[in-house]
Design an enzyme around this catalytic site. Structure first.
Site, PDB file in Angstrom:
ATOM      1  N   PHE A 149       3.754   9.180   3.716  1.00 29.68           N
ATOM      2  CA  PHE A 149       3.387  10.597   3.749  1.00 29.68           C
ATOM      3  C   PHE A 149       4.511  11.504   3.267  1.00 29.68           C
ATOM      4  O   PHE A 149       4.265  12.647   2.888  1.00 29.68           O
ATOM      5  CB  PHE A 149       2.992  10.998   5.187  1.00 29.68           C
ATOM      6  CG  PHE A 149       4.183  11.273   6.072  1.00 29.68           C
ATOM      7  CD1 PHE A 149       4.777  12.532   6.082  1.00 29.68           C
ATOM      8  CD2 PHE A 149       4.743  10.282   6.874  1.00 29.68           C
ATOM      9  CE1 PHE A 149       5.896  12.790   6.881  1.00 29.68           C
ATOM     10  CE2 PHE A 149       5.854  10.518   7.657  1.00 29.68           C
ATOM     11  CZ  PHE A 149       6.433  11.782   7.659  1.00 29.68           C
ATOM     12  N   LYS A 173      -3.196   3.520  -3.029  1.00 26.00           N
ATOM     13  CA  LYS A 173      -3.681   3.861  -1.681  1.00 26.00           C
ATOM     14  C   LYS A 173      -2.625   4.782  -1.077  1.00 26.00           C
ATOM     15  O   LYS A 173      -1.620   4.347  -0.546  1.00 26.00           O
ATOM     16  CB  LYS A 173      -3.818   2.568  -0.855  1.00 26.00           C
ATOM     17  CG  LYS A 173      -4.807   2.624   0.295  1.00 26.00           C
ATOM     18  CD  LYS A 173      -4.550   3.688   1.338  1.00 26.00           C
ATOM     19  CE  LYS A 173      -3.452   3.344   2.302  1.00 26.00           C
ATOM     20  NZ  LYS A 173      -3.102   4.480   3.199  1.00 26.00           N
ATOM     21  N   GLU A 176      -2.752   8.529   4.312  1.00 18.93           N
ATOM     22  CA  GLU A 176      -3.937   9.242   4.814  1.00 18.93           C
ATOM     23  C   GLU A 176      -3.569  10.593   5.434  1.00 18.93           C
ATOM     24  O   GLU A 176      -4.424  11.385   5.763  1.00 18.93           O
ATOM     25  CB  GLU A 176      -4.698   8.367   5.815  1.00 18.93           C
ATOM     26  CG  GLU A 176      -3.961   8.016   7.106  1.00 18.93           C
ATOM     27  CD  GLU A 176      -3.023   6.810   6.975  1.00 18.93           C
ATOM     28  OE1 GLU A 176      -2.408   6.627   5.908  1.00 18.93           O
ATOM     29  OE2 GLU A 176      -2.897   6.077   7.980  1.00 18.93           O
ATOM     30  N   ARG A 177      -2.238  10.856   5.585  1.00 19.72           N
ATOM     31  CA  ARG A 177      -1.831  12.135   6.198  1.00 19.72           C
ATOM     32  C   ARG A 177      -1.886  13.286   5.188  1.00 19.72           C
ATOM     33  O   ARG A 177      -2.153  14.413   5.540  1.00 19.72           O
ATOM     34  CB  ARG A 177      -0.399  12.034   6.707  1.00 19.72           C
ATOM     35  CG  ARG A 177      -0.101  10.816   7.507  1.00 19.72           C
ATOM     36  CD  ARG A 177       0.196  11.157   8.947  1.00 19.72           C
ATOM     37  NE  ARG A 177       0.421   9.938   9.688  1.00 19.72           N
ATOM     38  CZ  ARG A 177      -0.538   9.296  10.358  1.00 19.72           C
ATOM     39  NH1 ARG A 177      -1.770   9.762  10.395  1.00 19.72           N
ATOM     40  NH2 ARG A 177      -0.263   8.178  11.002  1.00 19.72           N
ATOM     41  N   SER A 226       7.341   2.460   6.407  1.00 25.52           N
ATOM     42  CA  SER A 226       8.209   2.019   7.501  1.00 25.52           C
ATOM     43  C   SER A 226       8.476   0.514   7.407  1.00 25.52           C
ATOM     44  O   SER A 226       7.683  -0.241   6.821  1.00 25.52           O
ATOM     45  CB  SER A 226       7.557   2.361   8.834  1.00 25.52           C
ATOM     46  OG  SER A 226       6.286   1.757   8.899  1.00 25.52           O
ATOM     47  N   CYS A 281      13.662   9.407   3.704  1.00 26.50           N
ATOM     48  CA  CYS A 281      14.291   8.087   3.904  1.00 26.50           C
ATOM     49  C   CYS A 281      15.763   8.139   3.538  1.00 26.50           C
ATOM     50  O   CYS A 281      16.514   7.238   3.877  1.00 26.50           O
ATOM     51  CB  CYS A 281      13.577   7.028   3.086  1.00 26.50           C
ATOM     52  SG  CYS A 281      13.818   7.273   1.334  1.00 26.50           S
ATOM     53  N   GLU A 384      14.925   4.657  13.881  1.00 28.61           N
ATOM     54  CA  GLU A 384      14.805   5.712  12.872  1.00 28.61           C
ATOM     55  C   GLU A 384      14.023   6.852  13.523  1.00 28.61           C
ATOM     56  O   GLU A 384      12.867   6.661  13.921  1.00 28.61           O
ATOM     57  CB  GLU A 384      14.041   5.178  11.656  1.00 28.61           C
ATOM     58  CG  GLU A 384      13.907   6.205  10.555  1.00 28.61           C
ATOM     59  CD  GLU A 384      13.094   5.704   9.354  1.00 28.61           C
ATOM     60  OE1 GLU A 384      12.134   4.952   9.542  1.00 28.61           O
ATOM     61  OE2 GLU A 384      13.429   6.115   8.224  1.00 28.61           O
TER      62      GLU A 384
HETATM   63  P1  NAD Z   1       3.967   4.058   7.289  1.00 30.33           P
HETATM   64  O1  NAD Z   1       4.600   2.711   7.193  1.00 30.33           O
HETATM   65  O2  NAD Z   1       3.359   4.467   8.578  1.00 30.33           O
HETATM   66  O3  NAD Z   1       2.812   4.207   6.180  1.00 30.33           O
HETATM   67  C1  NAD Z   1       3.046   3.925   4.822  1.00 30.33           C
HETATM   68  C2  NAD Z   1       1.736   3.476   4.190  1.00 30.33           C
HETATM   69  O4  NAD Z   1       1.320   2.255   4.799  1.00 30.33           O
HETATM   70  C3  NAD Z   1       0.584   4.454   4.352  1.00 30.33           C
HETATM   71  O5  NAD Z   1      -0.162   4.492   3.157  1.00 30.33           O
HETATM   72  C4  NAD Z   1      -0.226   3.869   5.498  1.00 30.33           C
HETATM   73  O6  NAD Z   1      -1.590   4.165   5.413  1.00 30.33           O
HETATM   74  C5  NAD Z   1       0.007   2.384   5.338  1.00 30.33           C
HETATM   75  N1  NAD Z   1      -0.011   1.667   6.631  1.00 30.33           N
HETATM   76  C6  NAD Z   1       0.385   2.136   7.841  1.00 30.33           C
HETATM   77  N2  NAD Z   1       0.243   1.188   8.778  1.00 30.33           N
HETATM   78  C7  NAD Z   1      -0.250   0.089   8.156  1.00 30.33           C
HETATM   79  C8  NAD Z   1      -0.596  -1.232   8.592  1.00 30.33           C
HETATM   80  N3  NAD Z   1      -0.469  -1.593   9.855  1.00 30.33           N
HETATM   81  N4  NAD Z   1      -1.074  -2.084   7.668  1.00 30.33           N
HETATM   82  C9  NAD Z   1      -1.203  -1.740   6.388  1.00 30.33           C
HETATM   83  N5  NAD Z   1      -0.886  -0.502   5.923  1.00 30.33           N
HETATM   84  C10 NAD Z   1      -0.414   0.400   6.785  1.00 30.33           C
HETATM   85  O7  NAD Z   1       5.098   5.103   6.823  1.00 30.33           O
HETATM   86  P2  NAD Z   1       5.024   6.690   6.831  1.00 30.33           P
HETATM   87  O8  NAD Z   1       5.095   7.175   8.233  1.00 30.33           O
HETATM   88  O9  NAD Z   1       3.914   7.177   5.968  1.00 30.33           O
HETATM   89  O10 NAD Z   1       6.385   7.037   6.065  1.00 30.33           O
HETATM   90  C11 NAD Z   1       7.622   7.135   6.692  1.00 30.33           C
HETATM   91  C12 NAD Z   1       8.445   5.865   6.538  1.00 30.33           C
HETATM   92  O11 NAD Z   1       8.623   5.565   5.162  1.00 30.33           O
HETATM   93  C13 NAD Z   1       9.845   5.990   7.100  1.00 30.33           C
HETATM   94  O12 NAD Z   1      10.181   4.803   7.772  1.00 30.33           O
HETATM   95  C14 NAD Z   1      10.715   6.179   5.867  1.00 30.33           C
HETATM   96  O13 NAD Z   1      12.070   5.786   6.025  1.00 30.33           O
HETATM   97  C15 NAD Z   1      10.004   5.308   4.898  1.00 30.33           C
HETATM   98  N6  NAD Z   1      10.322   5.653   3.514  1.00 30.33           N
HETATM   99  C16 NAD Z   1      11.111   4.791   2.816  1.00 30.33           C
HETATM  100  C17 NAD Z   1      11.472   5.089   1.510  1.00 30.33           C
HETATM  101  C18 NAD Z   1      12.326   4.142   0.703  1.00 30.33           C
HETATM  102  O14 NAD Z   1      12.364   4.276  -0.513  1.00 30.33           O
HETATM  103  N7  NAD Z   1      13.001   3.198   1.334  1.00 30.33           N
HETATM  104  C19 NAD Z   1      11.005   6.272   0.924  1.00 30.33           C
HETATM  105  C20 NAD Z   1      10.188   7.127   1.668  1.00 30.33           C
HETATM  106  C21 NAD Z   1       9.856   6.798   2.967  1.00 30.33           C
END
Ligand code: NAD
Length: 499
Positions: A149, A173, A176-177, A226, A281, A384
């Protein structure tokens, strides 16, 4: 309330699964739209549409593919304000920050205009008698991407622009937020001349993700989000034989040496720690001053700066420092971690717990918090937080500070503030973190370098954007060719070196 849609084969498609999620305006706390959650069969039909469109796109010459990206850049600039407003409305970040989100994606699209050059192969003339050898970079076919998101414009563009310019089709994909901006980007790409079906956007949750992971048609998966989800997707994608790159969470340390310009370090920490409400991140979430005297001088400068941060909705003007966090759950989780920090003995030197904004009491705002005397066993250090909370971990020496950053399970970004070139050089060489800043707090590489962390911040071996993206979205084929005369001499039965 508005219902959002999927974007398939160049058309907006209403969701058919009957499952929806709410998309909030984080500033007011109101649900402003519903996003459909795709069923497996909806994802499968998006993949099938992409697979049908891809061969003709791959056969389009690379210069023409690059021209679509050129036009896309023009349209992104034309619609910058409209995109930024939609982004702020769903994410909560300030308008200047939302424009930065679009801009950092756009720069990768600009890099992709160079794909005809970047995709050029290798050629060896006369590798053997009458034998030439050449390698080509060919697209994979249909690629998938799952995005977080916190950068709803930049990260989708980091993935789909290189994938598409290399001749692949892409099924995205998004989070969804805040799914509206990715849908708008798909519209703009078709307006820029991209054939229908080459970029498909399916909204959804784990069901949609699993459909991508299980599809034999999907050749690669890119994920940013994450760490627990990154680990799951990496394992499942690899088990299904796909090329996978997953980028996970972070805990970024900024080392402050006694010789640093303390005002500059404090300014840098405030921007890097609290910008976008800490939902980056590459946010600095841990300051590591070296020596108690340095820590005292740093904290003394940080306190007034943190106390005077302007927090508000994106509509309140461009001088806001940051907005709300993305959901009520995120707000509660962050405030829960702040309580745990207090309970575990950290000193809360700026307490944002009572923060409230008149007229926006239901918004997902979190005040700015600053902790001092944090130790590495505390939850606020180990987890985090992804919120406007900066922790100060005091180190007694440079080696101890370096060790703290190196022992952390994450390795996305880090920085050192010092006037000493030898210390900075030693730090950059030894630290086990993927992106390092020297007197630069958020060292996000530009589009023509690559972006990626180490340790639990990444799973897979190629980075995002830059030359690595071209490698990730193509595979090498090497041809050894010999023409006429030698062939007339008959078959050859020995496996020969080219001598
Ligand atoms: P998230 O992991 O909750 O969601 C990311 C994506 O995965 C979304 O599209 C979500 O729908 C999907 N998802 C969530 N749970 C899932 C599951 N159980 N199975 C399959 N798909 C699932 O992350 P977020 O809250 O949207 O984003 C924040 C996180 O992203 C933080 O941890 C941040 O550090 C990380 N991030 C990392 C980078 C990088 O380049 N390393 C860049 C941006 C954000």
């Amino acid at each position: 309330m508005q219902d959002l849609y999927h974007y398939m084969n160049g058309e907006r498609l209403n969701g058919g699964s009957g499952r929806f999620g709410n998309v909030f305006n984080p500033a007011t706390g109101e649900a402003q739209a519903r996003v459909p959650f795709a069923s497996k069969s909806e994802v499968q039909s998006a993949i099938a549409g992409a697979a049908e469109a891809q061969p003709a796109w791959a056969a389009t010459n690379p210069q023409r593919r690059a021209r679509v990206m050129m036009e896309f850049v023009r349209l992104l600039n034309r619609d910058m304000d409209r995109l930024a407003e939609a982004l702020s409305r769903e994410h909560g970040k300030t308008l200047p920050d939302a424009r930065g989100d679009v801009q950092r994606g756009l720069e990768v699209v600009e890099f992709c205009i160079g794909a005809p050059h970047l995709m050029k192969g290798e050629f060896t003339d006369s590798a053997g008698p009458g034998i030439d050898m050449y390698s080509m970079r060919q697209p994979l076919g249909v690629c998938g991407g799952i995005t977080p998101f916190n950068f709803p414009a930049m990260i989708p563009m980091w993935m789909f622009a290189p994938a598409i310019v290399c001749g692949n089709a892409f099924v995205l994909k998004p989070s969804e937020r805040d799914p509206s901006v990715p849908l708008m980007l798909a519209d703009l790409l078709v307006e820029a001349g991209l054939p229908k079906g080459i970029l498909q956007v399916v909204n959804g949750d784990r069901e949609a993700v699993d459909a991508l992971l299980e599809s034999p048609t999907v050749q690669s998966i890119g994920f940013v989000g994450s760490t627990p989800v990154a680990e799951y997707i990496y394992a499942a994608g690899c088990a299904n034989g796909k090329r996978v790159q997953c980028f996970g969470g972070a805990k970024n340390h900024m080392i402050v040496m006694p010789d640093a310009d303390m005002d500059q370090a404090a300014d840098a920490l405030v921007g890097a720690g609290y910008g976008a409400a800490g939902e980056r991140c590459m946010a600095v979430s841990v300051a590591v001053p070296v020596g108690d005297g340095t820590a005292d001088r740093l904290v003394e400068r940080l306190v007034p700066r943190v106390e005077s941060l302007k927090i508000g909705p994106y509509t309140a003007g461009e001088d806001m420092d940051f907005g709300p966090v993305v959901t009520a759950e995120a707000q509660q989780r962050i405030l829960g971690l702040v309580e745990s920090g207090v309970a575990q003995g950290a000193k809360l030197v700026v307490d944002g717990r009572g923060f409230s904004l008149q007229g926006y009491e239901s918004g997902f705002f979190v005040g700015a918090h600053l902790f001092d005397h944090v130790t590495t066993d505390m939850d606020i250090y180990r987890k985090e937080i992804f919120g406007p909370v900066l922790s100060t971990v005091r180190a007694q020496s440079y080696e101890e500070a370096l060790g703290i950053a190196m022992d952390n399970e994450y390795g996305n970004g880090t920085a050192i503030f010092t006037r000493d070139g030898d210390t900075a050089r030693d730090f950059a060489n030894r630290v086990n973190v993927g992106m390092v800043g020297v007197n630069v707090p958020i060292p996000v590489p530009l589009a023509y370098h690559t972006f990626g962390g180490w340790k639990k911040s990444v799973f897979g071996d190629l980075n995002q954007h830059g030359p690595d993206a071209i490698r990730f979205y193509t595979r090498t084929k090497t041809v050894t060719s010999r023409w006429p005369s030698g062939l007339k001499e008959g078959g050859e039965f020995h496996f020969r070196a080219m001598d």
